[in-house]
Design a protein around this motif. Sequence first.
Motif, PDB file in Angstrom:
ATOM      1  N   MET A 182       0.806  -1.219   0.000  1.00 41.98           N
ATOM      2  CA  MET A 182       0.000   0.000   0.000  1.00 41.98           C
ATOM      3  C   MET A 182       0.845   1.277   0.000  1.00 41.98           C
ATOM      4  SD  MET A 182      -1.589   0.294   3.829  1.00 41.98           S
ATOM      5  CE  MET A 182      -2.414   1.829   3.460  1.00 41.98           C
ATOM      6  N   ASP A 183       2.081   1.179   0.441  1.00 45.77           N
ATOM      7  CA  ASP A 183       2.940   2.369   0.404  1.00 45.77           C
ATOM      8  C   ASP A 183       3.200   2.834  -1.022  1.00 45.77           C
ATOM      9  OD1 ASP A 183       3.018   2.151   3.091  1.00 45.77           O
ATOM     10  OD2 ASP A 183       4.974   1.137   3.151  1.00 45.77           O
ATOM     11  N   HIS A 184       3.032   1.926  -1.951  1.00 45.40           N
ATOM     12  CA  HIS A 184       3.243   2.321  -3.342  1.00 45.40           C
ATOM     13  C   HIS A 184       1.985   2.921  -3.968  1.00 45.40           C
ATOM     14  CE1 HIS A 184       6.436  -0.701  -2.658  1.00 45.40           C
ATOM     15  NE2 HIS A 184       7.153   0.153  -3.362  1.00 45.40           N
ATOM     16  N   ASP A 185       0.843   2.808  -3.267  1.00 46.27           N
ATOM     17  CA  ASP A 185      -0.387   3.403  -3.787  1.00 46.27           C
ATOM     18  C   ASP A 185      -0.421   4.884  -3.442  1.00 46.27           C
ATOM     19  OD1 ASP A 185      -1.188   0.989  -4.718  1.00 46.27           O
ATOM     20  OD2 ASP A 185      -2.526   0.540  -3.059  1.00 46.27           O
ATOM     21  N   THR A 186       0.466   5.615  -3.981  1.00 47.43           N
ATOM     22  CA  THR A 186       0.528   7.027  -3.651  1.00 47.43           C
ATOM     23  C   THR A 186       1.062   7.800  -4.844  1.00 47.43           C
ATOM     24  OG1 THR A 186       1.357   8.592  -2.036  1.00 47.43           O
ATOM     25  CG2 THR A 186       2.844   6.820  -2.663  1.00 47.43           C
ATOM     26  N   LEU A 187       1.126   9.099  -4.685  1.00 44.22           N
ATOM     27  CA  LEU A 187       1.657   9.935  -5.753  1.00 44.22           C
ATOM     28  C   LEU A 187       2.928  10.594  -5.241  1.00 44.22           C
ATOM     29  CD1 LEU A 187      -1.645  11.703  -6.882  1.00 44.22           C
ATOM     30  CD2 LEU A 187      -0.439   9.891  -8.097  1.00 44.22           C
ATOM     31  N   PRO A 188       3.726  11.170  -6.121  1.00 42.59           N
ATOM     32  CA  PRO A 188       4.896  11.905  -5.641  1.00 42.59           C
ATOM     33  C   PRO A 188       4.469  12.981  -4.631  1.00 42.59           C
ATOM     34  CG  PRO A 188       4.976  11.665  -8.012  1.00 42.59           C
ATOM     35  CD  PRO A 188       3.656  11.128  -7.578  1.00 42.59           C
ATOM     36  N   GLU A 189       5.292  13.203  -3.623  1.00 47.44           N
ATOM     37  CA  GLU A 189       4.977  14.152  -2.540  1.00 47.44           C
ATOM     38  C   GLU A 189       4.579  15.532  -3.053  1.00 47.44           C
ATOM     39  OE1 GLU A 189       4.840  14.037   1.001  1.00 47.44           O
ATOM     40  OE2 GLU A 189       4.467  11.980   0.347  1.00 47.44           O
ATOM     41  N   ARG A 190       5.163  15.909  -4.191  1.00 43.81           N
ATOM     42  CA  ARG A 190       4.874  17.231  -4.742  1.00 43.81           C
ATOM     43  C   ARG A 190       3.378  17.520  -4.820  1.00 43.81           C
ATOM     44  NH1 ARG A 190       8.255  18.572  -9.737  1.00 43.81           N
ATOM     45  NH2 ARG A 190       9.622  19.210  -8.046  1.00 43.81           N
ATOM     46  N   PHE A 191       2.606  16.492  -5.170  1.00 43.82           N
ATOM     47  CA  PHE A 191       1.180  16.721  -5.392  1.00 43.82           C
ATOM     48  C   PHE A 191       0.393  16.895  -4.083  1.00 43.82           C
ATOM     49  CE2 PHE A 191       2.454  14.176  -9.201  1.00 43.82           C
ATOM     50  CZ  PHE A 191       2.488  15.260 -10.051  1.00 43.82           C
ATOM     51  N   PHE A 192       1.013  16.528  -2.971  1.00 44.00           N
ATOM     52  CA  PHE A 192       0.347  16.740  -1.684  1.00 44.00           C
ATOM     53  C   PHE A 192       0.825  18.027  -1.021  1.00 44.00           C
ATOM     54  CE2 PHE A 192       0.800  11.964  -1.942  1.00 44.00           C
ATOM     55  CZ  PHE A 192      -0.482  11.766  -2.420  1.00 44.00           C
ATOM     56  N   LYS A 193       2.054  18.412  -1.328  1.00 38.87           N
ATOM     57  CA  LYS A 193       2.662  19.535  -0.609  1.00 38.87           C
ATOM     58  C   LYS A 193       2.614  20.848  -1.362  1.00 38.87           C
ATOM     59  CE  LYS A 193       5.873  17.027   2.314  1.00 38.87           C
ATOM     60  NZ  LYS A 193       7.091  16.288   1.953  1.00 38.87           N
ATOM     61  N   GLU A 194       2.824  20.770  -2.665  1.00 39.32           N
ATOM     62  CA  GLU A 194       2.895  22.017  -3.427  1.00 39.32           C
ATOM     63  C   GLU A 194       1.594  22.223  -4.191  1.00 39.32           C
ATOM     64  OE1 GLU A 194       6.316  21.797  -6.017  1.00 39.32           O
ATOM     65  OE2 GLU A 194       7.529  20.893  -4.424  1.00 39.32           O
ATOM     66  N   PRO A 195       0.810  23.240  -3.814  1.00 36.61           N
ATOM     67  CA  PRO A 195      -0.416  23.500  -4.579  1.00 36.61           C
ATOM     68  C   PRO A 195      -0.078  23.947  -5.998  1.00 36.61           C
ATOM     69  CG  PRO A 195      -0.369  24.745  -2.513  1.00 36.61           C
ATOM     70  CD  PRO A 195       0.987  24.183  -2.708  1.00 36.61           C
ATOM     71  N   VAL A 196      -0.999  23.707  -6.924  1.00 38.93           N
ATOM     72  CA  VAL A 196      -0.788  24.158  -8.299  1.00 38.93           C
ATOM     73  C   VAL A 196      -0.532  25.664  -8.263  1.00 38.93           C
ATOM     74  CG1 VAL A 196      -1.810  24.327 -10.605  1.00 38.93           C
ATOM     75  CG2 VAL A 196      -2.363  22.380  -9.141  1.00 38.93           C
ATOM     76  N   PRO A 197       0.586  26.143  -8.810  1.00 43.80           N
ATOM     77  CA  PRO A 197       0.945  27.547  -8.644  1.00 43.80           C
ATOM     78  C   PRO A 197       0.137  28.507  -9.523  1.00 43.80           C
ATOM     79  CG  PRO A 197       2.613  26.411  -9.918  1.00 43.80           C
ATOM     80  CD  PRO A 197       1.641  25.374  -9.502  1.00 43.80           C
ATOM     81  N   ASP A 198      -0.421  28.020 -10.606  1.00 42.00           N
ATOM     82  CA  ASP A 198      -1.075  28.968 -11.509  1.00 42.00           C
ATOM     83  C   ASP A 198      -2.174  28.275 -12.302  1.00 42.00           C
ATOM     84  OD1 ASP A 198       0.368  27.334 -13.159  1.00 42.00           O
ATOM     85  OD2 ASP A 198       1.937  28.788 -13.549  1.00 42.00           O
ATOM     86  N   GLY A 199      -2.820  29.021 -13.157  1.00 41.57           N
ATOM     87  CA  GLY A 199      -3.816  28.437 -14.056  1.00 41.57           C
ATOM     88  C   GLY A 199      -5.154  28.196 -13.384  1.00 41.57           C
ATOM     89  N   PRO A 200      -6.060  27.535 -14.099  1.00 37.98           N
ATOM     90  CA  PRO A 200      -7.435  27.355 -13.613  1.00 37.98           C
ATOM     91  C   PRO A 200      -7.532  26.517 -12.333  1.00 37.98           C
ATOM     92  CG  PRO A 200      -7.223  26.718 -15.934  1.00 37.98           C
ATOM     93  CD  PRO A 200      -5.849  26.957 -15.426  1.00 37.98           C
TER      94      PRO A 200
END
Lengths: 599, 124
Positions: free
Chosen positions: A548-566
């Motif tokens: 289950m530890d592999h059922d995840t996404l790179p940390e970036r997607f949890f920590k860094e909000p989308v900086p721009d765009g819609p």
Amino acid sequence: MNGWIGRCLRVNLTEGKHQIEKLDTDLLEMYLGGRGLGVKVFTDEVDPNIDPLSPENKLIFCSGPLVGTGAITGASCNVITKSSLSGGLACAKMRGHFGAELKYAGFDMVIIEGQSEAPVILSIIDDRVKLVPGLEYWGRSTAETEELFKKNLDDSWMARETYLVSIGTAGEKLLPLANLVNDRFLSVGGAGIGAVMGSKNLKAIAVKGQHSLQVADGSRFVQVINTLINKLNSAPLTSQSMSQWGTAFLVGLCYQKGILPRNNFRSTSQPLKNIGIEALNSAFALRGRGCFACPIACIKKADVKYSAFEGKGMVPTYLAIGSLGFNCGISDLSAIGVMSMLCGEMGLDPVATGGNFATLMELVEKKAVTPEELKIDISFGNADSMIEAIRLISTKKGYAKRLGQGGMAISESFNMPEIFMGVKGLSLAPFDPRAIQGMGLHFATCNYGPHHLYGYTFIDELLNVHENLDPLETQGKASLVKRYQDTSAVVDSLGLCNWPLMGLKFNNYVPMVNSCLGTNYKADDLLSIGERIWNMERIYNMKAGFNMDHDTLPERFFKEPVPDGPAEGQISHVKEMLPEYYQLRGWSEQGEPVLGLEE
Amino acid sequence: MPRIRIDHTKCTGCRHCEAACSLNHVANTVNPRRSRIRVMRDGNRYYPVIAGPFVDAACTSKQYIVIGDQTYDMCALCRASCPQKPYFIEAETGIPLKCDFCGIPPSPSCVRWCNTGALELVED
Ligand code: SF4
Ligand code: SF4
Ligand code: SF4
């Protein structure tokens, strides 16, 4: 037998021998064929802990029961093996005409075992199975291999009807980014498979034959297909968007919703005028090519305006534009076209290759490595050097050796594993999971890595075909993901293409399946077969070391909000959705399928 | 008289027409080699060819045909079910094949399944 041929070819390359086996009808009922049957046979026969590049690994080509019968889009053949990139199962979908021709050649399935001493080509032509010496083909591109093989047949009539799948130089050099290429230019997708075929010293497989396929109720089958063609023609996506531009039409849509990633998933905005469908129209003359029995014909050939593409090039698909282009900061369509063509010639997977370079570019930007050390000016937006680097990686000479190890290996070798945007060792398909939550959950849980073709949630989340869902919403996404994952397992097992689902409901397939195979399936029966297949794949992957530890996404997607765009300010909510997903699947809280689910 | 008009520029090479024709002539059976329409692949182009009769006298010399910038072997584009080539010969029985304008009026089977407009029924 209806639909199925009922025969399997087993080739042992170590001994240079082959034998023909009968398929077990019980298995066909339980796993349909294609992906389901292939994975079943593979998981039964191959130990999950072997080295993917060892002779113990097997390579299975399996066409679904509807392939070649004239069922709409019944063309695909699945390739199953243990991936050299992820270490888990790999199952790639081969489109075009190879799958149908394999059936006409008299086989549903080909199992490749062992390892040949010298390069060979497996030729299955008119009921003669032969291993042809392949030395003169070694080192050639996929297109050249096909051309030369056909020339050597010495019979232009036979050559015209022979279809090939081959590896390029990337596969020969066991590059983890390598895949297979069939019908000259169609990338089979599924990184690492090319290296497995290369490790077996198998350069190509050629098929042609004259066997007939039976369908159970021909007149009903014809009627059903007439209706389905009409349905496809009345749906705007399948009758216009896909037929005119192929999947590249998604570029504009994804851009509008902030889903199209840029610069290794760190930004989404980019002026659209360079990449939309208008730009595509002016960069290439789009001529449609269809897989066997496909009324949509989404494959666009690019040989009209650029003679360099003659016979090889295909207009870049959404995957190629997103991965090789945008996510590497490149928006020049003709440069992307060249890269996509090079990938086809050398047998490289566009997604893995794009991810590989995007990782490298971020490392350079973060000054973990300098362009001087790499001896090539890899940086976001520099198309020329990327084209150069793609040309170089499969030579594996000198400094080029370091460039093509795959995103994960590269980021780890510089001690910055967080930079690799991928799951289970495979690079993310170009959809930003923060801006499309369901897809994010699918990416995290997919048995074959973060690829949208194993769970088509974008059909509802982005295109709103059957349901009008908000991509940023998380409510109800777990069940959406499960449904589409199971659907993909069924569709792949039958040997159909996923794109008609942009116009048809899954239920519409059911009469086609029944009239063809003489069965009495209901939509739910098929979906539960899909679920069984999904669980079987999961169990094998867990034995191969995933949990289950592999059922995840790179940390970036949890920590860094989308900086721009819609989608500005969004993060991924995969962790919140995961427990519900496990529960819907009937798995334990640790994500383990309870016993019996695969049976 | 109705005719089938072939526009090769629209053909996608999907061979759905071949499947349709064979399904319509041999009950419950699909096999492109038993179809009376075949899609010839030459280089990067596809040319649907519909089988017609063969007469000895028609064909005493080899010909080439130039279309655009490519030269084709005329035999590949010829519709005769001629003994010199393996096309339009029934794969199982060896009988030469000819199109019989089949299917439910107004559209022949192949035209009905061709979704691109490469095959079209026209009246003249
Ligand atoms: S929709 Fe595209 S990929 Fe699918 S079968 Fe048709 S041509 Fe092939
Ligand atoms: S009209 Fe009928 S017989 Fe003639 S090619 Fe078309 S499907 Fe075959
Ligand atoms: S069905 Fe139409 S588009 Fe497809 S191969 Fe036949 S003629 Fe060409």
